[in-house]
Design an enzyme around this catalytic site. Sequence first.
Site, mmCIF file in Angstrom:
data_model
loop_
_atom_site.group_PDB
_atom_site.id
_atom_site.type_symbol
_atom_site.label_atom_id
_atom_site.label_comp_id
_atom_site.label_asym_id
_atom_site.label_seq_id
_atom_site.Cartn_x
_atom_site.Cartn_y
_atom_site.Cartn_z
ATOM 1 N N SER A 1 0.811 -1.226 0.000
ATOM 2 C CA SER A 1 0.000 0.000 0.000
ATOM 3 C C SER A 1 0.839 1.268 0.000
ATOM 4 O O SER A 1 0.400 2.317 0.471
ATOM 5 C CB SER A 1 -0.974 0.005 1.191
ATOM 6 N N ARG A 2 2.057 1.175 -0.513
ATOM 7 C CA ARG A 2 2.981 2.322 -0.578
ATOM 8 C C ARG A 2 3.372 2.849 0.797
ATOM 9 O O ARG A 2 3.870 3.973 0.925
ATOM 10 C CB ARG A 2 2.387 3.474 -1.421
ATOM 11 N N LEU A 3 3.163 2.056 1.837
ATOM 12 C CA LEU A 3 3.567 2.463 3.189
ATOM 13 C C LEU A 3 4.957 1.902 3.463
ATOM 14 O O LEU A 3 5.178 1.041 4.315
ATOM 15 C CB LEU A 3 2.550 1.968 4.220
#
Length: 211
Positions: A188-190
């Site tokens: 999630s692009r985290l």
Amino acid sequence: MSVSDLRQDYDKFNLQESDLAATPFDQFDLWFKQALQGDVPEPNAMTLATVDERGQPSARIVLIKDYDARGFVFYTNYQSRKGHELAHNARASLSFFWQPLQRQVLIEGTTEQVSREESQTYFHSRPLGSRIGAWASQQSRPIGDRSELEHRVQQFEEQYGDHPPCPDHWGGYRLLPERIEFWQGRPSRLHDRIVYHTNGQGGWTTQRLAP
């Protein structure tokens, strides 16, 4: 599929503070060795970014040839575009992207030329064609066509045979890092981003950054 639809989720590894090595050089060595052992094409390839006298940045792929606690070394023609830009502004950055491991390493600092002895030692370890090429290519300068370059190759092959000396205009740079960021892709692009900063006393501090 449009360009905007291209994406890949990252889910292989994580990076926690408890996993960090004491210095960024040790951490880089660990990740680099894992890249060598993993399915990473040309793990020694890195992007070198420099800036000209107008403030215009330029970037290109070069190959790392050595690293230790002093810094990160690459070799080039001192009269090339990157050489002229580093002569004007010694500050530069390096970035590695090891896609199969979903990792980046971003390095910022100041460059200096390595010793002439280091440059000569590495030059004489190169394949003969690369050593002749260092003489034949007036790197970054305009040429009329490919035959002009091939003529220069033949000229220096005849002049030096199997023993070309290291040109004065060719040698190494060492980037002396002040900031090294380790980036591990996460879902999630985290992503995990942890940066080492010099503390001004010969040591390093670490800090986590928001993705």
